[in-house]
Design a protein around this motif. Structure first.
Motif, PDB file in Angstrom:
ATOM      1  N   PHE A   1       4.102   4.358  -4.375  1.00  0.00           N
ATOM      2  CA  PHE A   1       2.680   4.630  -3.483  1.00  0.00           C
ATOM      3  C   PHE A   1       1.769   4.023  -4.125  1.00  0.00           C
ATOM      4  N   LEU A   2       2.011   3.502  -5.425  1.00  0.00           N
ATOM      5  CA  LEU A   2       0.861   2.867  -6.155  1.00  0.00           C
ATOM      6  C   LEU A   2       0.212   1.533  -5.440  1.00  0.00           C
ATOM      7  N   PRO A   3      -1.105   1.265  -5.468  1.00  0.00           N
ATOM      8  CA  PRO A   3      -1.758   0.205  -4.969  1.00  0.00           C
ATOM      9  C   PRO A   3      -0.998  -0.936  -5.668  1.00  0.00           C
ATOM     10  N   MET A   4      -0.780  -2.234  -4.747  1.00  0.00           N
ATOM     11  CA  MET A   4      -0.276  -3.434  -5.155  1.00  0.00           C
ATOM     12  C   MET A   4       1.035  -3.460  -6.072  1.00  0.00           C
ATOM     13  N   HIS A   5       1.848  -2.190  -5.975  1.00  0.00           N
ATOM     14  CA  HIS A   5       2.970  -1.978  -6.543  1.00  0.00           C
ATOM     15  C   HIS A   5       4.135  -3.245  -5.884  1.00  0.00           C
ATOM     16  N   GLN A   6       4.879  -3.775  -6.504  1.00  0.00           N
ATOM     17  CA  GLN A   6       5.987  -4.758  -5.899  1.00  0.00           C
ATOM     18  C   GLN A   6       7.377  -4.131  -6.435  1.00  0.00           C
ATOM     19  N   VAL A   7       8.158  -3.927  -5.150  1.00  0.00           N
ATOM     20  CA  VAL A   7       9.733  -3.463  -5.800  1.00  0.00           C
ATOM     21  C   VAL A   7      10.345  -4.820  -5.942  1.00  0.00           C
ATOM     22  N   ASP A   8      10.110  -5.720  -5.388  1.00  0.00           N
ATOM     23  CA  ASP A   8      10.798  -7.135  -5.380  1.00  0.00           C
ATOM     24  C   ASP A   8       9.597  -8.141  -5.474  1.00  0.00           C
ATOM     25  N   PRO A   9       9.187  -8.839  -6.720  1.00  0.00           N
ATOM     26  CA  PRO A   9       8.415  -9.756  -6.763  1.00  0.00           C
ATOM     27  C   PRO A   9       8.526 -10.904  -5.888  1.00  0.00           C
ATOM     28  N   VAL A  10       9.979 -11.319  -5.772  1.00  0.00           N
ATOM     29  CA  VAL A  10      10.161 -12.633  -5.325  1.00  0.00           C
ATOM     30  C   VAL A  10       9.758 -12.559  -3.708  1.00  0.00           C
ATOM     31  N   ASP A  11       9.812 -11.377  -2.849  1.00  0.00           N
ATOM     32  CA  ASP A  11       9.502 -11.416  -1.504  1.00  0.00           C
ATOM     33  C   ASP A  11       7.933 -11.463  -1.385  1.00  0.00           C
TER      34      ASP A  11
ATOM     35  N   GLY B   1      17.659   0.033   0.308  1.00  0.00           N
ATOM     36  CA  GLY B   1      17.295   0.904  -0.618  1.00  0.00           C
ATOM     37  C   GLY B   1      16.128   0.365  -1.864  1.00  0.00           C
ATOM     38  N   ILE B   2      15.785   1.508  -2.394  1.00  0.00           N
ATOM     39  CA  ILE B   2      14.979   1.032  -3.443  1.00  0.00           C
ATOM     40  C   ILE B   2      15.379   1.523  -4.864  1.00  0.00           C
ATOM     41  N   PRO B   3      15.483   0.517  -5.825  1.00  0.00           N
ATOM     42  CA  PRO B   3      16.012   0.912  -7.100  1.00  0.00           C
ATOM     43  C   PRO B   3      15.455   2.137  -7.572  1.00  0.00           C
ATOM     44  N   GLU B   4      15.979   3.005  -8.265  1.00  0.00           N
ATOM     45  CA  GLU B   4      15.402   4.431  -8.882  1.00  0.00           C
ATOM     46  C   GLU B   4      14.249   4.226  -9.717  1.00  0.00           C
ATOM     47  N   LYS B   5      13.952   3.222 -10.384  1.00  0.00           N
ATOM     48  CA  LYS B   5      13.084   3.120 -11.299  1.00  0.00           C
ATOM     49  C   LYS B   5      11.569   2.615 -10.645  1.00  0.00           C
ATOM     50  N   HIS B   6      11.938   2.426  -9.259  1.00  0.00           N
ATOM     51  CA  HIS B   6      10.669   2.085  -8.451  1.00  0.00           C
ATOM     52  C   HIS B   6      10.212   3.488  -7.751  1.00  0.00           C
ATOM     53  N   ILE B   7      10.862   4.141  -7.773  1.00  0.00           N
ATOM     54  CA  ILE B   7      10.642   5.458  -6.517  1.00  0.00           C
ATOM     55  C   ILE B   7       9.597   6.070  -6.913  1.00  0.00           C
ATOM     56  N   ASP B   8       9.001   6.166  -8.252  1.00  0.00           N
ATOM     57  CA  ASP B   8       7.744   6.989  -8.403  1.00  0.00           C
ATOM     58  C   ASP B   8       6.500   6.361  -8.249  1.00  0.00           C
ATOM     59  N   LYS B   9       6.840   4.909  -8.138  1.00  0.00           N
ATOM     60  CA  LYS B   9       5.678   3.735  -8.119  1.00  0.00           C
ATOM     61  C   LYS B   9       5.279   3.371  -6.745  1.00  0.00           C
TER      62      LYS B   9
ATOM     63  N   ILE C   1       9.743  10.483  -0.443  1.00  0.00           N
ATOM     64  CA  ILE C   1      10.545   9.223  -0.100  1.00  0.00           C
ATOM     65  C   ILE C   1      11.839   9.347  -0.848  1.00  0.00           C
ATOM     66  N   GLU C   2      12.828   9.283  -0.430  1.00  0.00           N
ATOM     67  CA  GLU C   2      14.255   9.348  -0.837  1.00  0.00           C
ATOM     68  C   GLU C   2      14.975   7.963  -0.624  1.00  0.00           C
ATOM     69  N   SER C   3      15.639   7.380  -1.857  1.00  0.00           N
ATOM     70  CA  SER C   3      16.281   6.208  -1.541  1.00  0.00           C
ATOM     71  C   SER C   3      17.514   6.051  -2.393  1.00  0.00           C
ATOM     72  N   LYS C   4      18.538   5.206  -2.139  1.00  0.00           N
ATOM     73  CA  LYS C   4      19.565   4.754  -2.803  1.00  0.00           C
ATOM     74  C   LYS C   4      19.876   3.408  -2.533  1.00  0.00           C
ATOM     75  N   GLU C   5      19.938   2.521  -3.627  1.00  0.00           N
ATOM     76  CA  GLU C   5      20.345   1.364  -3.400  1.00  0.00           C
ATOM     77  C   GLU C   5      21.598   1.086  -2.455  1.00  0.00           C
ATOM     78  N   GLU C   6      21.708   0.140  -1.617  1.00  0.00           N
ATOM     79  CA  GLU C   6      22.824  -0.182  -0.819  1.00  0.00           C
ATOM     80  C   GLU C   6      23.320   0.945   0.069  1.00  0.00           C
ATOM     81  N   ILE C   7      22.349   2.081   0.281  1.00  0.00           N
ATOM     82  CA  ILE C   7      22.641   3.242   0.951  1.00  0.00           C
ATOM     83  C   ILE C   7      21.341   3.321   2.018  1.00  0.00           C
ATOM     84  N   GLY C   8      20.376   3.181   1.649  1.00  0.00           N
ATOM     85  CA  GLY C   8      19.057   3.596   2.538  1.00  0.00           C
ATOM     86  C   GLY C   8      18.020   4.163   1.935  1.00  0.00           C
TER      87      GLY C   8
END
Length: 531
Positions: A130-140, A120-128, A163-170
């Protein structure tokens, strides 16, 4: 080094996507739209990803395609890249559970969704996302250009993506496409996906293990309308060359632990470098083995990781060079095919007319011989092919039978011919015999032509010999340089010498005659069918 190569590939991949996302490139992109059957598209994406993500029993991938789902009409490669990116994201973020790829129709829209039970994707990243070069997880170290590209393409064909997403759910990505603008109702339910045969450009065969680089090369070339096929097994190459003659083969240095030399050996046993050029992919270290590369009949070498501009430049340069060579050969061959002497035809037909009612059997045989000769001269379908040696011998003997009728008791033929498994360009030997007759008679004396074949140390030896007028050194040199009236001798020698391991020798003495010896590689039964 492996890490550097992977990061280089990633950077080049980013450039691919950025180039499409830029307005200047999208306005000039001109891939022809085609019918896309979604089930085949999904299968191709999953097949390309299978080696990168070997599926365990912990993950289930399901395809759910509703009956009557329409066939879409737009760029196959862009559709492939969108689905590839979305399924790739799902695989990278799902370690246990399922991925469902579904296609349905609702309110005159095609609904396509990729749902996973992953991180899943953290809620704070959902709206971002589709933005170029945005990283959900900088570590990877994964950049969000894939979704940026997907959104841009989907909107370009009148659709939208959410896109719809919830952490640990999918996560679930949903695409909606208007059916009215993008589908071909006349081809619904028909499997008309854009496989390699749907591209109109030259056919290119990529021999490389299934990895990101192969997928990337294939997509780049297909984006430029090349007809691309891929394989990675030596046994598959042998069967492929039986039914296909690609314009170019792109070969990796090592394919699933098999050296490029094994693949090039199979190719060069069947085709010359002017027939199928080979572009070899390798590292700077590989290039140090220049002698081995040249010995394998490699046309060009391209450094890895692959640069898009350099790849396309090299491919186009090779193909244009081959095309220019073919045009030159065609001009040379056109002379040969136009050398059907009206005098020869007139004499032959006059002889046939004179035999009718007197020697009907000979008249019939002469007509058959003439048809064999004319078919060989006029058969445009074989101008670029090789034919079995026995077919060329048949033309020679038919031609000689006709000429024996013309010269009555002045022309004698001795033949000792056995059938051997080898191939030769059409009309390679017949002009040699024709030269012997046209230039061999001396002072109205009889002429004897001997034709023999035998096998020696894996080679077929063909000898054509006459006891005619012969040539001195100056005349022979002029003939070899196309400066005499002898029909296509220089062209014939060139066509023979470019065959694998073939050779052409000619000896001639004034008033003693001429002897030609041709040496061709003998094939076993299976190999002979591949030439």
């Amino acid at each position: 080094i492996s890490d550097i190569n992977q990061e280089s590939l990633r950077l080049f991949g980013l450039l691919d996507i950025v180039s499409f996302s830029s307005d200047t490139v999208t306005t000039t992109y001109n891939e022809a739209p085609s019918n896309i059957h979604v089930e085949t598209l999904v299968d191709e994406v999953l097949r390309d990803l299978s080696d990168l993500f070997p599926l365990s029993t912990d993950i289930t991938i399901t395809k759910d395609i509703s009956k009557g789902f329409p066939t879409f009409v737009f760029s196959y490669n862009r559709a492939y890249q969108v689905l590839y990116e979305l399924v790739l994201n799902a695989l990278e973020n799902t370690h246990v559970g399922s991925i469902t790829i579904s296609f349905s129709v609702k309110n005159n829209h095609a609904i396509i969704s990729i749902a996973d039970t992953g991180n899943g994707i953290p809620e704070k990243h959902i709206d971002k996302v589709f933005l170029p070069m945005h990283q959900v997880d900088p570590v990877d170290n994964k950049y969000g250009l894939g979704l940026t590209f997907s959104k841009k393409f989907i909107e370009s064909v009148g659709g939208n993506i959410s896109i719809e997403s919830k952490e640990e759910i999918g996560t679930k990505v949903t695409i909606q496409l208007p059916i009215e603008n993008n589908t071909n109702r006349t081809t619904q339910g028909v499997s008309t996906s854009q496989d390699a045969s749907s591209f109109t450009g030259p056919e290119i065969l990529i021999i490389k293990k299934n990895d990101l680089e192969r997928i990337r090369i294939k997509n780049i070339l297909r984006n430029h309308n090349f007809n691309v096929n891929v394989l990675s097994q030596l046994s598959v190459l042998k069967t492929t060359l039986e039914s296909h003659t690609p314009k170019l083969i792109i070969l990796d240095w090592n394919v699933n632990d098999v050296s490029f030399t094994e693949f090039s050996k199979v190719i060069r046993e069947r085709f010359d470098s002017y027939e199928i050029p080979i572009l070899l992919l390798g590292t700077a270290t590989n290039l140090s083995h220049v002698d081995m590369i040249e010995a394998q009949g490699i046309t060009e070498f391209l450094h890895k990781p692959i640069n898009i501009v350099e790849l396309l430049s090299r491919v186009n340069l090779i193909l244009e060079s081959i095309s220019a060579t073919e045009r030159h050969r065609n001009r040379e061959l056109q002379f040969l095919y136009s050398q059907i002497s009206p005098h020869f035809l007139h004499n032959t037909l006059s002889n046939v007319i004179g035999l009718i009612g007197k020697e009907d059997a000979i008249a019939k045989e002469t007509i058959i011989n003439l048809s064999i000769y004319l078919r060989a001269k006029l058969n445009i379908h074989k101008r670029h092919a090789r034919i079995p040696l026995e077919d060329e011998i048949e033309v020679i003997l038919s031609y000689l039978d006709i000429e024996k009728l013309r010269y009555e008791n002045k022309l004698f033929v001795e033949s000792d011919i056995k059938a051997y498994q080898t191939h030769i360009p059409p009309l390679s030997l017949q002009p040699l015999v024709e030269n012997a007759i046209e230039h061999g008679f001396k002072h109205n004396q009889p002429l004897t032509i001997k034709i023999k074949t035998h096998s020696e140390d894996g080679f077929v030896i063909i000898v054509i010999e006459d006891d005619g007028v012969g040539m001195d050194e100056v005349t022979l040199q002029n003939a070899l340089e196309n400066k005499s009236g002898r029909i296509g001798l220089a062209s014939t020698i060139k066509r023979i010498n470019i065959l694998p391991q073939a050779s052409f020798e000619i000896e001639s003495s004034l008033n003693k005659g001429t002897r030609i010896m041709i040496r061709l590689k003998e094939f076993n039964h299976d190999e002979s069918h591949n030439n």
